[in-house]
Design a protein around this motif. Structure first.
Motif, PDB file in Angstrom:
ATOM      1  N   ASN A  83      51.481  23.159 -13.019  1.00 32.09           N
ATOM      2  CA  ASN A  83      51.633  21.854 -13.676  1.00 32.09           C
ATOM      3  C   ASN A  83      51.394  20.718 -12.691  1.00 32.09           C
ATOM      4  N   GLY A  84      52.006  20.817 -11.512  1.00 30.40           N
ATOM      5  CA  GLY A  84      51.844  19.758 -10.518  1.00 30.40           C
ATOM      6  C   GLY A  84      50.421  19.642 -10.017  1.00 30.40           C
ATOM      7  N   ILE A  85      49.789  20.779  -9.739  1.00 32.41           N
ATOM      8  CA  ILE A  85      48.411  20.761  -9.239  1.00 32.41           C
ATOM      9  C   ILE A  85      47.466  20.195 -10.292  1.00 32.41           C
ATOM     10  N   VAL A  86      47.649  20.603 -11.546  1.00 28.17           N
ATOM     11  CA  VAL A  86      46.779  20.116 -12.624  1.00 28.17           C
ATOM     12  C   VAL A  86      46.926  18.613 -12.804  1.00 28.17           C
ATOM     13  N   ILE A  87      48.153  18.107 -12.759  1.00 25.86           N
ATOM     14  CA  ILE A  87      48.351  16.660 -12.878  1.00 25.86           C
ATOM     15  C   ILE A  87      47.659  15.934 -11.721  1.00 25.86           C
ATOM     16  N   SER A  88      47.749  16.510 -10.530  1.00 22.04           N
ATOM     17  CA  SER A  88      47.080  15.907  -9.378  1.00 22.04           C
ATOM     18  C   SER A  88      45.567  15.852  -9.581  1.00 22.04           C
ATOM     19  N   MET A  89      44.994  16.941 -10.099  1.00 19.16           N
ATOM     20  CA  MET A  89      43.546  16.978 -10.329  1.00 19.16           C
ATOM     21  C   MET A  89      43.147  16.015 -11.438  1.00 19.16           C
ATOM     22  N   GLU A  90      43.956  15.918 -12.501  1.00 14.54           N
ATOM     23  CA  GLU A  90      43.654  14.965 -13.568  1.00 14.54           C
ATOM     24  C   GLU A  90      43.703  13.530 -13.039  1.00 14.54           C
ATOM     25  N   GLU A  91      44.632  13.270 -12.135  1.00 14.09           N
ATOM     26  CA  GLU A  91      44.737  11.935 -11.552  1.00 14.09           C
ATOM     27  C   GLU A  91      43.480  11.595 -10.748  1.00 14.09           C
ATOM     28  N   GLN A  92      43.017  12.572  -9.959  1.00 12.76           N
ATOM     29  CA  GLN A  92      41.803  12.348  -9.181  1.00 12.76           C
ATOM     30  C   GLN A  92      40.591  12.159 -10.096  1.00 12.76           C
ATOM     31  N   LYS A  93      40.530  12.950 -11.164  1.00 11.33           N
ATOM     32  CA  LYS A  93      39.416  12.832 -12.107  1.00 11.33           C
ATOM     33  C   LYS A  93      39.414  11.471 -12.787  1.00 11.33           C
ATOM     34  N   ALA A  94      40.615  10.996 -13.177  1.00  6.93           N
ATOM     35  CA  ALA A  94      40.719   9.690 -13.836  1.00  6.93           C
ATOM     36  C   ALA A  94      40.290   8.559 -12.908  1.00  6.93           C
ATOM     37  N   ARG A  95      40.417   8.782 -11.601  1.00  6.04           N
ATOM     38  CA  ARG A  95      40.011   7.764 -10.627  1.00  6.04           C
ATOM     39  C   ARG A  95      38.528   7.836 -10.296  1.00  6.04           C
ATOM     40  N   GLY A  96      37.812   8.739 -10.963  1.00  6.36           N
ATOM     41  CA  GLY A  96      36.364   8.794 -10.780  1.00  6.36           C
ATOM     42  C   GLY A  96      35.874   9.832  -9.801  1.00  6.36           C
ATOM     43  N   GLU A  97      36.776  10.691  -9.298  1.00  9.99           N
ATOM     44  CA  GLU A  97      36.338  11.733  -8.373  1.00  9.99           C
ATOM     45  C   GLU A  97      35.535  12.788  -9.132  1.00  9.99           C
ATOM     46  N   ASP A  98      34.691  13.515  -8.393  1.00  7.29           N
ATOM     47  CA  ASP A  98      33.790  14.499  -8.996  1.00  7.29           C
ATOM     48  C   ASP A  98      34.529  15.818  -9.230  1.00  7.29           C
ATOM     49  N   ILE A  99      35.396  15.814 -10.226  1.00  7.79           N
ATOM     50  CA  ILE A  99      36.137  17.015 -10.608  1.00  7.79           C
ATOM     51  C   ILE A  99      35.779  17.334 -12.058  1.00  7.79           C
ATOM     52  N   ASN A 100      35.188  18.508 -12.281  1.00  7.59           N
ATOM     53  CA  ASN A 100      34.776  18.846 -13.631  1.00  7.59           C
ATOM     54  C   ASN A 100      35.796  19.734 -14.326  1.00  7.59           C
TER      55      ASN A 100
END
Length: 283
Positions: A83-100
């Motif tokens: 849960n924590g890791i996924v929220i972190s990745m969603e946060e990075q994605k929302a900021r425009g990082e290249d996470i698919n």
């Protein structure tokens, strides 16, 4: 879209948000559970407050929900790291990082099996028997505290889950940033997919338990020819594997109507059992 991205960059997810998200997951993880998605619906519901904070348009929120409505199943307490890791990745994605989407799904699929094994061993096979044995002992002696000792288990689970979810968010945030800067994100996706396929194979062999009782006798006094023994000598679990391949072929080449597939499997199981061709493992 650019204004939404700029606004997302200013949003800060707090550890309180992460802990509250996991606590909601702890409550609803088994609600709406199904063999098709298992805990996916509960996970998505628990992530919604964070997703609404990160994404400002309905389409972005809908895309995020679709990402998490795929098959997911783990032990809720020690699986809180996910849960924590996924929220972190969603946060990075929302900021425009290249996470698919594949990166987020791959992380979830790759970690849910190992963390479930750890959680089941510690949480349900260690904490629960000890606490329940103590409660039973007190209750058998007429001590009313026996009823309240049972509450120790959820208290321990909530403490561990909240802390691990926050820890997962911290390491996930740092790890994602480092991976993006080093260019190793594709390696991570490939590794997570590989591990995820391995775990899905293990889950398939666990949930699909079918054998065949078919046997033949050639000549009087000869030992019977047991078909299941022959199949097991080639590779254990060939019938479950064939069923998995059949379902994959059907969904990939025919249609996505899971209800039809389920009804067809039930019909095959009933007919096979009636004529003595198929049987459950424990029969």
């Amino acid at each position: 879209m650019d204004s939404n991205r700029e606004e997302s960059k200013t949003i800060q997810i707090t550890e309180k948000d992460v802990k509250n998200s996991w606590l909601l997951h702890y409550i609803v993880a088994e609600v709406g559970i199904s063999y098709e998605r298992l805990q996916a619906l509960g996970l998505t519901v628990s992530l919604l407050p964070v997703l609404r904070k990160l994404y400002k348009t309905k389409s972005d929120i809908a895309d995020a929900m679709r990402r998490h409505l795929v098959f997911f199943n783990t032990e809720a307490v020690f699986g809180s790291l996910i849960n924590g890791i996924v929220i972190s990745m969603e946060e990075q994605k929302a900021r425009g990082e290249d996470i698919n989407t594949e990166a987020i799904t791959g992380i979830k699929t790759g970690l849910m099996g190992p963390l479930a094994g750890i959680g089941d061993s510690i949480d349900w096979a260690t904490f629960k028997p000890i606490i329940f044995a103590l409660a039973a002992t007190l209750s058998a002696k007429g001590n009313p505290l026996g009823a309240f000792v049972l509450l120790v288990l959820p208290m321990i689970q909530i403490i561990i889950g909240r802390q691990l979810s926050a820890f997962g968010y911290r390491i996930g945030r740092d790890s994602v940033t480092e991976l993006l800067s080093s260019g190793r994100i594709q390696q991570l996706i490939t590794a997570a997919k590989t591990l995820g396929l391995y775990m899905m194979g293990a889950l398939s062999s666990t949930y699909i338990a079918v054998t065949t009782p078919v046997k033949f006798v050639f000549g009087q006094g000869n030992a019977p020819f047991v078909l299941q023994k022959v199949l097991d000598s080639i590779a254990p679990g060939l019938i479950p594997l064939a069923i998995v391949f059949f379902i994959y072929w059907w969904l990939n080449h025919k249609n996505q109507n899971l209800a039809v597939v389920v009804l067809l499997l039930v019909a095959i199981a009933l007919v096979g059992s009636f004529i003595g061709v198929l049987a459950p493992v424990n029969s």
